[in-house]
Scaffold this motif. Structure first.
Motif, PDB file in Angstrom:
ATOM      1  N   SER A 232       0.850  -1.197   0.000  1.00 39.70           N
ATOM      2  CA  SER A 232       0.000   0.000   0.000  1.00 39.70           C
ATOM      3  C   SER A 232       0.876   1.234   0.000  1.00 39.70           C
ATOM      4  N   LEU A 233       0.330   2.368  -0.338  1.00 39.85           N
ATOM      5  CA  LEU A 233       1.080   3.617  -0.379  1.00 39.85           C
ATOM      6  C   LEU A 233       1.658   3.951   0.982  1.00 39.85           C
ATOM      7  N   TYR A 234       0.917   3.644   2.049  1.00 35.64           N
ATOM      8  CA  TYR A 234       1.384   3.925   3.407  1.00 35.64           C
ATOM      9  C   TYR A 234       2.667   3.162   3.719  1.00 35.64           C
ATOM     10  N   LEU A 235       2.703   1.869   3.375  1.00 42.77           N
ATOM     11  CA  LEU A 235       3.891   1.069   3.660  1.00 42.77           C
ATOM     12  C   LEU A 235       5.066   1.500   2.799  1.00 42.77           C
ATOM     13  N   VAL A 236       4.798   1.897   1.559  1.00 41.63           N
ATOM     14  CA  VAL A 236       5.884   2.366   0.699  1.00 41.63           C
ATOM     15  C   VAL A 236       6.526   3.617   1.275  1.00 41.63           C
ATOM     16  N   ILE A 237       5.667   4.552   1.767  1.00 38.61           N
ATOM     17  CA  ILE A 237       6.189   5.785   2.359  1.00 38.61           C
ATOM     18  C   ILE A 237       6.999   5.470   3.627  1.00 38.61           C
ATOM     19  N   LEU A 238       6.493   4.532   4.431  1.00 38.93           N
ATOM     20  CA  LEU A 238       7.177   4.161   5.666  1.00 38.93           C
ATOM     21  C   LEU A 238       8.562   3.574   5.374  1.00 38.93           C
ATOM     22  N   ILE A 239       8.636   2.683   4.384  1.00 41.21           N
ATOM     23  CA  ILE A 239       9.925   2.082   4.019  1.00 41.21           C
ATOM     24  C   ILE A 239      10.884   3.143   3.495  1.00 41.21           C
ATOM     25  N   ALA A 240      10.342   4.080   2.714  1.00 40.12           N
ATOM     26  CA  ALA A 240      11.188   5.143   2.163  1.00 40.12           C
ATOM     27  C   ALA A 240      11.767   6.013   3.286  1.00 40.12           C
ATOM     28  N   VAL A 241      10.947   6.306   4.316  1.00 41.37           N
ATOM     29  CA  VAL A 241      11.417   7.123   5.444  1.00 41.37           C
ATOM     30  C   VAL A 241      12.509   6.400   6.219  1.00 41.37           C
ATOM     31  N   VAL A 242      12.323   5.108   6.449  1.00 43.06           N
ATOM     32  CA  VAL A 242      13.326   4.329   7.169  1.00 43.06           C
ATOM     33  C   VAL A 242      14.639   4.292   6.393  1.00 43.06           C
ATOM     34  N   CYS A 243      14.548   4.073   5.091  1.00 42.38           N
ATOM     35  CA  CYS A 243      15.757   4.030   4.271  1.00 42.38           C
ATOM     36  C   CYS A 243      16.456   5.379   4.275  1.00 42.38           C
ATOM     37  N   GLY A 244      15.668   6.458   4.245  1.00 40.20           N
ATOM     38  CA  GLY A 244      16.265   7.786   4.296  1.00 40.20           C
ATOM     39  C   GLY A 244      16.985   8.026   5.617  1.00 40.20           C
ATOM     40  N   ALA A 245      16.402   7.550   6.704  1.00 40.68           N
ATOM     41  CA  ALA A 245      17.057   7.695   8.010  1.00 40.68           C
ATOM     42  C   ALA A 245      18.358   6.915   8.066  1.00 40.68           C
ATOM     43  N   VAL A 246      18.355   5.728   7.446  1.00 37.05           N
ATOM     44  CA  VAL A 246      19.581   4.919   7.429  1.00 37.05           C
ATOM     45  C   VAL A 246      20.670   5.627   6.638  1.00 37.05           C
ATOM     46  N   VAL A 247      20.294   6.221   5.504  1.00 38.35           N
ATOM     47  CA  VAL A 247      21.278   6.948   4.690  1.00 38.35           C
ATOM     48  C   VAL A 247      21.847   8.127   5.466  1.00 38.35           C
ATOM     49  N   PHE A 248      20.968   8.855   6.177  1.00 37.99           N
ATOM     50  CA  PHE A 248      21.413  10.004   6.977  1.00 37.99           C
ATOM     51  C   PHE A 248      22.381   9.559   8.080  1.00 37.99           C
ATOM     52  N   LEU A 249      22.083   8.423   8.709  1.00 38.35           N
ATOM     53  CA  LEU A 249      22.946   7.911   9.772  1.00 38.35           C
ATOM     54  C   LEU A 249      24.310   7.520   9.219  1.00 38.35           C
ATOM     55  N   ILE A 250      24.315   6.902   8.041  1.00 36.99           N
ATOM     56  CA  ILE A 250      25.578   6.498   7.429  1.00 36.99           C
ATOM     57  C   ILE A 250      26.426   7.716   7.097  1.00 36.99           C
ATOM     58  N   LEU A 251      25.789   8.752   6.536  1.00 40.86           N
ATOM     59  CA  LEU A 251      26.530   9.975   6.212  1.00 40.86           C
ATOM     60  C   LEU A 251      27.104  10.625   7.465  1.00 40.86           C
ATOM     61  N   SER A 252      26.337  10.607   8.557  1.00 42.88           N
ATOM     62  CA  SER A 252      26.821  11.200   9.816  1.00 42.88           C
ATOM     63  C   SER A 252      28.044  10.453  10.329  1.00 42.88           C
ATOM     64  N   ILE A 253      28.011   9.132  10.239  1.00 44.33           N
ATOM     65  CA  ILE A 253      29.147   8.324  10.702  1.00 44.33           C
ATOM     66  C   ILE A 253      30.374   8.618   9.854  1.00 44.33           C
ATOM     67  N   ILE A 254      30.184   8.717   8.530  1.00 42.36           N
ATOM     68  CA  ILE A 254      31.324   9.002   7.644  1.00 42.36           C
ATOM     69  C   ILE A 254      31.948  10.348   7.982  1.00 42.36           C
ATOM     70  N   LEU A 255      31.106  11.375   8.228  1.00 44.31           N
ATOM     71  CA  LEU A 255      31.627  12.700   8.569  1.00 44.31           C
ATOM     72  C   LEU A 255      32.381  12.680   9.894  1.00 44.31           C
ATOM     73  N   CYS A 256      31.889  11.919  10.863  1.00 42.24           N
ATOM     74  CA  CYS A 256      32.573  11.835  12.167  1.00 42.24           C
ATOM     75  C   CYS A 256      33.932  11.157  12.021  1.00 42.24           C
ATOM     76  N   ILE A 257      33.995  10.129  11.180  1.00 45.02           N
ATOM     77  CA  ILE A 257      35.264   9.414  10.996  1.00 45.02           C
ATOM     78  C   ILE A 257      36.289  10.304  10.326  1.00 45.02           C
ATOM     79  N   ARG A 258      35.838  11.089   9.325  1.00 43.56           N
ATOM     80  CA  ARG A 258      36.764  11.911   8.556  1.00 43.56           C
ATOM     81  C   ARG A 258      37.072  13.234   9.233  1.00 43.56           C
ATOM     82  N   LYS A 259      36.309  13.624  10.247  1.00 44.10           N
ATOM     83  CA  LYS A 259      36.530  14.900  10.920  1.00 44.10           C
ATOM     84  C   LYS A 259      37.865  14.853  11.655  1.00 44.10           C
ATOM     85  N   PRO A 260      38.776  15.833  11.458  1.00 46.49           N
ATOM     86  CA  PRO A 260      40.091  15.823  12.127  1.00 46.49           C
ATOM     87  C   PRO A 260      39.937  15.973  13.629  1.00 46.49           C
ATOM     88  N   LYS A 261      40.771  15.224  14.373  1.00 48.22           N
ATOM     89  CA  LYS A 261      40.762  15.278  15.841  1.00 48.22           C
ATOM     90  C   LYS A 261      41.899  16.151  16.324  1.00 48.22           C
TER      91      LYS A 261
END
Length: 264
Positions: A232-261
């Motif tokens: 259903s459209l509701y489940l498609v939107i829900l899956i898309a939101v979860v995937c977007g959150a996962v992508v955002f989390l991955i990008l945040s981790i990459i930035l933290c790793i590359r950030k100079p200490k």
């Protein structure tokens, strides 16, 4: 050193007396000091001393009256002039020698000393192994990875083998060799010690986690692609939101790793 005491008995008609004493010089040894002491009545003390700085008469009552022959190796006879009744007593001679030749000592079998963390260390830690041997310097060292007498790879030519950040691949058996000029080119070999590295280093751990999250995110999009026509459209939107959150989390981790200490 050597010492020899003797009793000096005076007769009134004597004006001088020589206390004869000598020794046989030993090869590779030279006379370091010569000391004559006296004990008479209730007091004692050194009356004559010869060292690298010259001859010294130490008691004033013997000044200009006592002497020992020079340039006569082994002859330490004491000569006393103008004898007095107060000179009566027990005289002792003491000689010390110094070795002129250095003894050469072959290198001993080395032993291995582990760093503060011991032989079982966590991945990413800094540690070291030190090869310790005694003998005449200079002593040269060599470090090997492998079994003594078997297949081994040379690692270093220093006494200390240092690991700035150990990895699991550094685990294994290590031994060292020590050698000096006295040993006629024969190196002494230590027993082997086994270094064990536990777990993964922080960088390896972060990299593994990142790879797992990327796999999870890829799987998320595959699921979304396969199921979007059947959900259903509701489940498609829900899956898309979860995937977007996962992508955002991955990008945040990459930035933290590359950030100079700073401050390290």
């Amino acid at each position: 050193s050597v010492s020899d005491p003797g009793l000096l008995l005076l007769h009134l008609h004597e004006e001088e007396r020589t206390w004869h004493l000598s020794y046989v010089p030993v090869k590779d040894f030279v006379q370091e000091t010569l000391t004559w002491t006296v004990v008479h009545d209730q007091r004692s003390g050194a009356i004559f001393r010869r060292d690298h700085s010259g001859d010294h008469v130490l008691l004033s009552e013997y000044r200009d009256r006592v002497s020992v022959l020079k340039n006569s190796p082994g002859d330490v006879s004491l000569h006393i002039l103008k004898l007095e009744i107060s000179d009566r007593g027990t005289y002792t001679c003491q000689v010390t020698w110094r070795a002129t030749a250095c003894l050469s000592v072959a290198v001993t079998k080395p032993v291995i000393r582990a760093g503060e963390l011991g032989l079982m260390v966590p991945a990413g830690a800094r540690t070291s192994l030190t090869c310790v041997a005694s003998g005449s310097p200079p002593i040269s060292y060599r470090w090997f990875l492998g079994e003594p007498g078997g297949k081994a790879r040379q690692l270093s030519s220093q006494a200390e083998l240092t690991f700035d950040s150990v990895r699991p691949s550094d685990s294994g058996k290590y031994y060292c060799e020590a050698e000096n000029r006295v040993g006629a080119g024969v190196a002494q070999r230590s027993d082997a010690v086994e270094l064990t590295v536990r777990g993964e280093s922080p960088n390896q751990s972060s990299s593994s986690q990142l790879q797992e999250m990327i796999k999870a995110n890829s799987l998320c999009f595959v699921i979304l692609d396969l199921q979007k026509t059947h959900l259903s459209l509701y489940l498609v939107i829900l899956i898309a939101v979860v995937c977007g959150a996962v992508v955002f989390l991955i990008l945040s981790i990459i930035l933290c790793i590359r950030k100079p200490k700073y401050g390290e």
